[in-house]
Design a protein around this motif. Structure first.
Motif, PDB file in Angstrom:
ATOM      1  N   GLN A   1      -1.110  -9.671  24.884  1.00  0.00           N
ATOM      2  CA  GLN A   1      -0.639 -10.992  24.977  1.00  0.00           C
ATOM      3  C   GLN A   1      -0.411 -11.811  23.472  1.00  0.00           C
ATOM      4  O   GLN A   1       0.594 -12.131  23.080  1.00  0.00           O
ATOM      5  N   THR A   2      -1.486 -11.415  22.684  1.00  0.00           N
ATOM      6  CA  THR A   2      -1.504 -11.937  21.263  1.00  0.00           C
ATOM      7  C   THR A   2      -0.618 -10.842  20.496  1.00  0.00           C
ATOM      8  O   THR A   2      -0.030 -11.845  19.405  1.00  0.00           O
ATOM      9  N   ILE A   3      -0.587  -9.770  20.566  1.00  0.00           N
ATOM     10  CA  ILE A   3       0.349  -8.987  19.741  1.00  0.00           C
ATOM     11  C   ILE A   3       1.826  -9.102  20.105  1.00  0.00           C
ATOM     12  O   ILE A   3       2.725  -9.438  19.054  1.00  0.00           O
ATOM     13  N   GLU A   4       2.000  -9.722  21.443  1.00  0.00           N
ATOM     14  CA  GLU A   4       3.519  -9.915  22.031  1.00  0.00           C
ATOM     15  C   GLU A   4       3.964 -11.410  21.056  1.00  0.00           C
ATOM     16  O   GLU A   4       4.949 -11.364  20.554  1.00  0.00           O
ATOM     17  N   ALA A   5       2.892 -12.204  21.157  1.00  0.00           N
ATOM     18  CA  ALA A   5       3.171 -13.427  20.754  1.00  0.00           C
ATOM     19  C   ALA A   5       3.182 -13.516  19.001  1.00  0.00           C
ATOM     20  O   ALA A   5       4.348 -13.972  18.448  1.00  0.00           O
ATOM     21  N   ALA A   6       2.444 -12.589  18.304  1.00  0.00           N
ATOM     22  CA  ALA A   6       3.003 -12.384  17.012  1.00  0.00           C
ATOM     23  C   ALA A   6       3.852 -11.821  16.555  1.00  0.00           C
ATOM     24  O   ALA A   6       4.593 -12.123  15.530  1.00  0.00           O
ATOM     25  N   ARG A   7       4.416 -10.712  17.463  1.00  0.00           N
ATOM     26  CA  ARG A   7       5.755  -9.955  17.298  1.00  0.00           C
ATOM     27  C   ARG A   7       6.813 -10.922  17.553  1.00  0.00           C
ATOM     28  O   ARG A   7       7.689 -10.899  16.487  1.00  0.00           O
ATOM     29  N   ASP A   8       6.935 -11.748  18.544  1.00  0.00           N
ATOM     30  CA  ASP A   8       7.966 -12.590  18.669  1.00  0.00           C
ATOM     31  C   ASP A   8       8.095 -13.632  17.482  1.00  0.00           C
ATOM     32  O   ASP A   8       9.189 -14.269  17.266  1.00  0.00           O
ATOM     33  N   ALA A   9       6.883 -14.246  16.870  1.00  0.00           N
ATOM     34  CA  ALA A   9       6.720 -15.178  16.018  1.00  0.00           C
ATOM     35  C   ALA A   9       7.379 -14.675  14.944  1.00  0.00           C
ATOM     36  O   ALA A   9       8.031 -15.263  14.058  1.00  0.00           O
ATOM     37  N   TYR A  10       6.789 -13.412  14.484  1.00  0.00           N
ATOM     38  CA  TYR A  10       7.470 -12.428  13.221  1.00  0.00           C
ATOM     39  C   TYR A  10       9.144 -12.449  13.306  1.00  0.00           C
ATOM     40  O   TYR A  10       9.768 -12.919  12.414  1.00  0.00           O
ATOM     41  N   TRP A  11       9.709 -11.903  14.380  1.00  0.00           N
ATOM     42  CA  TRP A  11      11.059 -11.753  14.488  1.00  0.00           C
ATOM     43  C   TRP A  11      11.808 -13.027  14.483  1.00  0.00           C
ATOM     44  O   TRP A  11      12.809 -13.256  14.131  1.00  0.00           O
ATOM     45  N   SER A  12      11.080 -14.163  14.928  1.00  0.00           N
ATOM     46  CA  SER A  12      11.768 -15.457  15.115  1.00  0.00           C
ATOM     47  C   SER A  12      11.943 -15.981  13.615  1.00  0.00           C
ATOM     48  O   SER A  12      12.979 -16.481  13.098  1.00  0.00           O
ATOM     49  N   GLY A  13      10.918 -15.768  12.739  1.00  0.00           N
ATOM     50  CA  GLY A  13      11.065 -15.894  11.113  1.00  0.00           C
ATOM     51  C   GLY A  13      11.847 -15.283  10.612  1.00  0.00           C
ATOM     52  O   GLY A  13      12.834 -15.910   9.747  1.00  0.00           O
TER      53      GLY A  13
END
Length: 257
Positions: free
Chosen positions: A121-133
């Motif tokens: 869950q945390t990796i997916e959250a970080a990934r989506d935050a990264y691509w959003s940026g």
């Protein structure tokens, strides 16, 4: 091959350009700014240390892909170590090979370095935050604006590499799914502030694979009959973007800002 440090270089237009085939990240848009915004978002999810390590891994992988003199590259040992770490993780092996740009690898390696437990869950959250940026903070370069203005109505094909997005299972096994990865890339290509007439994304076959460029040439044919001498390939990596087109007889420009 012509090498320039700005797309305002007058030599680019010394020959007629009837069709532009261009890379996107670091060529037409400032992916570096987007990446910085993405790393900042990662720090909010995983902490600054992990974000910094993620950034170091990304920069190493990217430098390997754009360096021209690969034989004398002074970071080969560090690069080989990171690749070995990737290969030691759980991932579904398929015909597409190791996706070195898969950020999911970077997250797990970075978390383990600081003895933090990687969780789906945390990796997916970080990934989506990264691509959003990245989607929100990757403007086109100023010289791109001038360059595109000078091109006028010249048709453009974007040939862009895969974002190499992978699925994550509960046991942290990773799998590259071309459709998922392509969807991520399509969502951010849609945000570019200029018109393009063709799009080739490196899923499943990425640059510099010959099959990728076969698809590019199919797209060229779809757009109409162009004299090969009047088609320009533009990119920031000779190996990934230009080596195959140059071998196939196209004019090429390497942009090194």
């Amino acid at each position: 091959m012509l090498q320039v440090n700005s797309l305002t270089d007058k030599r680019i237009f010394e020959n007629k350009i009837d069709l532009l085939v261009s890379d996107l990240d670091y060529t037409l848009i400032n992916f570096g700014l987007g990446h910085q915004a993405g790393v900042k978002n990662i720090s909010k999810v995983l902490g600054q240390n992990v974000a910094n390590e993620f950034n170091d891994i990304f920069n190493l992988i990217h430098e390997k892909h754009i360096v021209i003199d690969k034989e004398n590259w002074d970071k080969q040992s560090r690069f080989s170590k990171i690749i070995s770490q990737m290969k030691s993780l759980k991932f579904v092996k398929n015909q597409y090979g190791l996706k070195e740009y898969s950020r999911e690898f970077y997250f797990i390696i970075a978390l383990k370095k600081f003895n933090l437990e990687p969780k789906k869950q945390t990796i997916e959250a970080a990934r989506d935050a990264y691509w959003s940026g990245i989607k929100d903070s990757s403007p086109i370069y100023n010289d791109t604006k001038t360059f595109l203005s000078k091109l006028g109505k010249t048709p453009i094909i974007i040939m862009t590499g895969s974002d190499s997005v992978m699925t994550i299972a509960d046991d942290l096994s990773l799998e590259y799914v071309p459709e998922l990865s392509k969807a991520y890339k399509e969502s951010r290509v849609k945000k570019v502030p200029f018109q393009y007439q063709g799009l080739i994304i490196g899923d499943p076959w990425d640059k510099p694979d010959e099959r990728f460029f076969n698809l590019v040439e199919m797209e060229i044919k779809r757009l109409g009959g162009f004299n090969k001498q009047n088609i320009l390939f533009l990119g920031d990596s000779y190996h990934a973007d230009l080596e195959v087109p140059e071998r196939r007889g196209y004019k090429t420009v390497l942009i090194k800002r």
